[in-house]
Design a protein around this motif. Structure first.
Motif, PDB file in Angstrom:
ATOM      1  N   SER A  78     -18.304  11.047   5.042  1.00  0.00           N
ATOM      2  CA  SER A  78     -17.851   9.662   5.096  1.00  0.00           C
ATOM      3  C   SER A  78     -16.736   9.445   4.072  1.00  0.00           C
ATOM      4  O   SER A  78     -16.676  10.096   3.038  1.00  0.00           O
ATOM      5  CB  SER A  78     -19.009   8.696   4.848  1.00  0.00           C
ATOM      6  OG  SER A  78     -19.568   8.910   3.577  1.00  0.00           O
ATOM      7  N   ILE A  79     -15.857   8.548   4.436  1.00  0.00           N
ATOM      8  CA  ILE A  79     -14.756   8.182   3.538  1.00  0.00           C
ATOM      9  C   ILE A  79     -14.891   6.696   3.216  1.00  0.00           C
ATOM     10  O   ILE A  79     -15.515   5.948   3.973  1.00  0.00           O
ATOM     11  CB  ILE A  79     -13.377   8.484   4.162  1.00  0.00           C
ATOM     12  CG1 ILE A  79     -13.170   7.710   5.466  1.00  0.00           C
ATOM     13  CG2 ILE A  79     -13.205   9.984   4.395  1.00  0.00           C
ATOM     14  CD1 ILE A  79     -11.764   7.780   6.016  1.00  0.00           C
ATOM     15  N   PRO A  80     -14.319   6.276   2.086  1.00  0.00           N
ATOM     16  CA  PRO A  80     -14.415   4.853   1.750  1.00  0.00           C
ATOM     17  C   PRO A  80     -13.629   4.000   2.748  1.00  0.00           C
ATOM     18  O   PRO A  80     -12.702   4.475   3.398  1.00  0.00           O
ATOM     19  CB  PRO A  80     -13.796   4.781   0.351  1.00  0.00           C
ATOM     20  CG  PRO A  80     -12.921   5.970   0.245  1.00  0.00           C
ATOM     21  CD  PRO A  80     -13.541   7.033   1.108  1.00  0.00           C
ATOM     22  N   LYS A  84      -9.213  -4.351   2.402  1.00  0.00           N
ATOM     23  CA  LYS A  84      -9.282  -5.355   3.482  1.00  0.00           C
ATOM     24  C   LYS A  84      -7.906  -5.579   4.123  1.00  0.00           C
ATOM     25  O   LYS A  84      -6.916  -5.767   3.429  1.00  0.00           O
ATOM     26  CB  LYS A  84      -9.831  -6.663   2.925  1.00  0.00           C
ATOM     27  CG  LYS A  84     -10.153  -7.671   3.996  1.00  0.00           C
ATOM     28  CD  LYS A  84     -10.893  -8.871   3.438  1.00  0.00           C
ATOM     29  CE  LYS A  84     -11.197  -9.811   4.546  1.00  0.00           C
ATOM     30  NZ  LYS A  84     -12.587 -10.134   4.664  1.00  0.00           N
ATOM     31  N   GLY A  85      -7.901  -5.526   5.448  1.00  0.00           N
ATOM     32  CA  GLY A  85      -6.682  -5.781   6.203  1.00  0.00           C
ATOM     33  C   GLY A  85      -5.748  -4.589   6.323  1.00  0.00           C
ATOM     34  O   GLY A  85      -4.646  -4.716   6.841  1.00  0.00           O
ATOM     35  N   LYS A  86      -6.174  -3.423   5.843  1.00  0.00           N
ATOM     36  CA  LYS A  86      -5.316  -2.231   5.898  1.00  0.00           C
ATOM     37  C   LYS A  86      -6.022  -1.120   6.646  1.00  0.00           C
ATOM     38  O   LYS A  86      -7.244  -1.131   6.809  1.00  0.00           O
ATOM     39  CB  LYS A  86      -4.955  -1.762   4.503  1.00  0.00           C
ATOM     40  CG  LYS A  86      -4.217  -2.818   3.707  1.00  0.00           C
ATOM     41  CD  LYS A  86      -3.488  -2.222   2.554  1.00  0.00           C
ATOM     42  CE  LYS A  86      -2.762  -3.364   1.872  1.00  0.00           C
ATOM     43  NZ  LYS A  86      -1.548  -2.999   1.278  1.00  0.00           N
ATOM     44  N   GLN A  87      -5.242  -0.138   7.094  1.00  0.00           N
ATOM     45  CA  GLN A  87      -5.766   1.080   7.698  1.00  0.00           C
ATOM     46  C   GLN A  87      -5.341   2.249   6.821  1.00  0.00           C
ATOM     47  O   GLN A  87      -4.284   2.200   6.178  1.00  0.00           O
ATOM     48  CB  GLN A  87      -5.202   1.289   9.104  1.00  0.00           C
ATOM     49  CG  GLN A  87      -5.736   0.300  10.114  1.00  0.00           C
ATOM     50  CD  GLN A  87      -5.251   0.654  11.501  1.00  0.00           C
ATOM     51  OE1 GLN A  87      -4.079   0.974  11.704  1.00  0.00           O
ATOM     52  NE2 GLN A  87      -6.152   0.588  12.474  1.00  0.00           N
ATOM     53  N   TRP A  88      -6.166   3.311   6.827  1.00  0.00           N
ATOM     54  CA  TRP A  88      -5.808   4.468   6.025  1.00  0.00           C
ATOM     55  C   TRP A  88      -4.527   5.101   6.541  1.00  0.00           C
ATOM     56  O   TRP A  88      -4.327   5.244   7.745  1.00  0.00           O
ATOM     57  CB  TRP A  88      -6.926   5.512   6.028  1.00  0.00           C
ATOM     58  CG  TRP A  88      -8.034   5.177   5.102  1.00  0.00           C
ATOM     59  CD1 TRP A  88      -9.349   5.014   5.427  1.00  0.00           C
ATOM     60  CD2 TRP A  88      -7.941   4.953   3.689  1.00  0.00           C
ATOM     61  NE1 TRP A  88     -10.083   4.693   4.306  1.00  0.00           N
ATOM     62  CE2 TRP A  88      -9.237   4.658   3.218  1.00  0.00           C
ATOM     63  CE3 TRP A  88      -6.895   4.967   2.764  1.00  0.00           C
ATOM     64  CZ2 TRP A  88      -9.513   4.381   1.883  1.00  0.00           C
ATOM     65  CZ3 TRP A  88      -7.171   4.691   1.444  1.00  0.00           C
ATOM     66  CH2 TRP A  88      -8.456   4.409   1.004  1.00  0.00           C
ATOM     67  N   SER A  89      -3.672   5.442   5.616  1.00  0.00           N
ATOM     68  CA  SER A  89      -2.458   6.215   5.880  1.00  0.00           C
ATOM     69  C   SER A  89      -2.290   7.134   4.683  1.00  0.00           C
ATOM     70  O   SER A  89      -2.915   6.944   3.630  1.00  0.00           O
ATOM     71  CB  SER A  89      -1.236   5.295   6.008  1.00  0.00           C
ATOM     72  OG  SER A  89      -0.955   4.682   4.751  1.00  0.00           O
ATOM     73  N   PHE A  90      -1.452   8.140   4.838  1.00  0.00           N
ATOM     74  CA  PHE A  90      -1.206   9.045   3.722  1.00  0.00           C
ATOM     75  C   PHE A  90      -0.616   8.285   2.530  1.00  0.00           C
ATOM     76  O   PHE A  90      -0.989   8.521   1.388  1.00  0.00           O
ATOM     77  CB  PHE A  90      -0.268  10.187   4.140  1.00  0.00           C
ATOM     78  CG  PHE A  90      -0.873  11.077   5.190  1.00  0.00           C
ATOM     79  CD1 PHE A  90      -1.920  11.930   4.881  1.00  0.00           C
ATOM     80  CD2 PHE A  90      -0.400  11.054   6.486  1.00  0.00           C
ATOM     81  CE1 PHE A  90      -2.493  12.746   5.846  1.00  0.00           C
ATOM     82  CE2 PHE A  90      -0.960  11.874   7.461  1.00  0.00           C
ATOM     83  CZ  PHE A  90      -2.002  12.720   7.136  1.00  0.00           C
ATOM     84  N   TYR A 109     -10.661  13.957   1.170  1.00  0.00           N
ATOM     85  CA  TYR A 109     -11.366  13.683   2.423  1.00  0.00           C
ATOM     86  C   TYR A 109     -10.540  12.767   3.325  1.00  0.00           C
ATOM     87  O   TYR A 109     -10.490  12.960   4.538  1.00  0.00           O
ATOM     88  CB  TYR A 109     -12.736  13.054   2.139  1.00  0.00           C
ATOM     89  CG  TYR A 109     -13.851  14.029   1.881  1.00  0.00           C
ATOM     90  CD1 TYR A 109     -13.622  15.287   1.317  1.00  0.00           C
ATOM     91  CD2 TYR A 109     -15.158  13.703   2.180  1.00  0.00           C
ATOM     92  CE1 TYR A 109     -14.659  16.174   1.086  1.00  0.00           C
ATOM     93  CE2 TYR A 109     -16.204  14.581   1.955  1.00  0.00           C
ATOM     94  CZ  TYR A 109     -15.957  15.816   1.405  1.00  0.00           C
ATOM     95  OH  TYR A 109     -16.990  16.686   1.180  1.00  0.00           O
ATOM     96  N   ILE A 110      -9.886  11.774   2.753  1.00  0.00           N
ATOM     97  CA  ILE A 110      -9.053  10.866   3.553  1.00  0.00           C
ATOM     98  C   ILE A 110      -7.884  11.629   4.169  1.00  0.00           C
ATOM     99  O   ILE A 110      -7.579  11.462   5.360  1.00  0.00           O
ATOM    100  CB  ILE A 110      -8.555   9.676   2.705  1.00  0.00           C
ATOM    101  CG1 ILE A 110      -9.729   8.776   2.323  1.00  0.00           C
ATOM    102  CG2 ILE A 110      -7.482   8.876   3.452  1.00  0.00           C
ATOM    103  CD1 ILE A 110      -9.432   7.790   1.205  1.00  0.00           C
ATOM    104  N   HIS A 118      -8.818  11.611  12.989  1.00  0.00           N
ATOM    105  CA  HIS A 118     -10.022  10.791  13.100  1.00  0.00           C
ATOM    106  C   HIS A 118      -9.735   9.300  12.926  1.00  0.00           C
ATOM    107  O   HIS A 118     -10.580   8.476  13.256  1.00  0.00           O
ATOM    108  CB  HIS A 118     -11.076  11.246  12.103  1.00  0.00           C
ATOM    109  CG  HIS A 118     -11.642  12.583  12.427  1.00  0.00           C
ATOM    110  ND1 HIS A 118     -12.460  13.278  11.584  1.00  0.00           N
ATOM    111  CD2 HIS A 118     -11.498  13.374  13.528  1.00  0.00           C
ATOM    112  CE1 HIS A 118     -12.798  14.421  12.151  1.00  0.00           C
ATOM    113  NE2 HIS A 118     -12.223  14.501  13.322  1.00  0.00           N
ATOM    114  N   ASP A 119      -8.574   8.967  12.435  1.00  0.00           N
ATOM    115  CA  ASP A 119      -8.201   7.560  12.306  1.00  0.00           C
ATOM    116  C   ASP A 119      -7.850   6.957  13.669  1.00  0.00           C
ATOM    117  O   ASP A 119      -7.786   5.751  13.816  1.00  0.00           O
ATOM    118  CB  ASP A 119      -7.022   7.408  11.348  1.00  0.00           C
ATOM    119  CG  ASP A 119      -5.790   8.201  11.785  1.00  0.00           C
ATOM    120  OD1 ASP A 119      -5.940   9.366  12.211  1.00  0.00           O
ATOM    121  OD2 ASP A 119      -4.671   7.667  11.686  1.00  0.00           O
TER     122      ASP A 119
END
Length: 121
Positions: A78-80, A84-90, A109-110, A118-119
Motif C-alpha cells: 500500500s502507498i499513502p 487532498k485533490g491531487k493524484q500521484w505523479s512523479f 513504492y509510489i 497502477h495509477d
C-alpha cells in the motif's frame, strides 16, 4: 583513456539498484522474471525494486508457482494517499520527498506504483 572508461563504468554501477524474481514452476523448473533496475538514488531505488519484485512474486504465486524469496509475498504494497485533490505523479512524489513529507520507502513504492501503471486502474 582506459582508466577513465573503467572509472566511468564503476560510477554507473555504483548508482544502480537491480533485482529479479526467481521462482519454480509446478513442474520444478526454475524461472526468472521481472528484471528491474533503478538508478541514481539508492536509498529510494531499493524500495522501488522491492515493490516491483513483491508485486511480481504475488502474481507468480497466484499462478501456482513457488517464489524463492518468500518474504516478497508478505510485503504490504500500500502507498499513502496523495494530498487532498491531487493524484500521484512523479513530480508530486519527488516534491513531497524533498520536503520530507514522505519517507524513502513511500517514495520508492509510489515511483514503482506509477511505473507499473497502477495509477491508471
Amino acid at each position: 583513456m582506459k582508466f577513465s572508461s573503467i572509472a566511468f563504468s564503476l560510477l554507473l554501477l555504483a548508482g544502480c539498484t537491480t533485482g529479479r524474481l526467481e521462482y519454480m514452476t509446478p513442474e520444478g523448473e526454475t524461472k526468472f522474471a521481472c528484471e528491474v533496475e533503478y538508478t541514481w538514488e539508492p536509498s529510494v531505488d531499493k524500495y522501488a525494486v522491492e515493490y516491483i519484485l513483491s508485486y511480481c512474486a504475488k502474481q507468480a504465486a497466484e499462478k501456482g508457482n513457488t517464489v524463492i524469496r518468500r518474504e516478497l509475498l508478505e510485503l504490504d504494497l500500500s502507498i499513502p494517499k496523495p494530498p487532498k485533490g491531487k493524484q500521484w505523479s512523479f513530480e508530486l512524489a519527488k516534491s513531497l520527498h524533498e520536503q520530507e513529507k514522505i519517507t524513502d520507502k513511500q517514495y520508492g513504492y509510489i515511483v514503482a506504483h506509477l511505473d507499473l501503471g497502477h495509477d491508471k486502474s
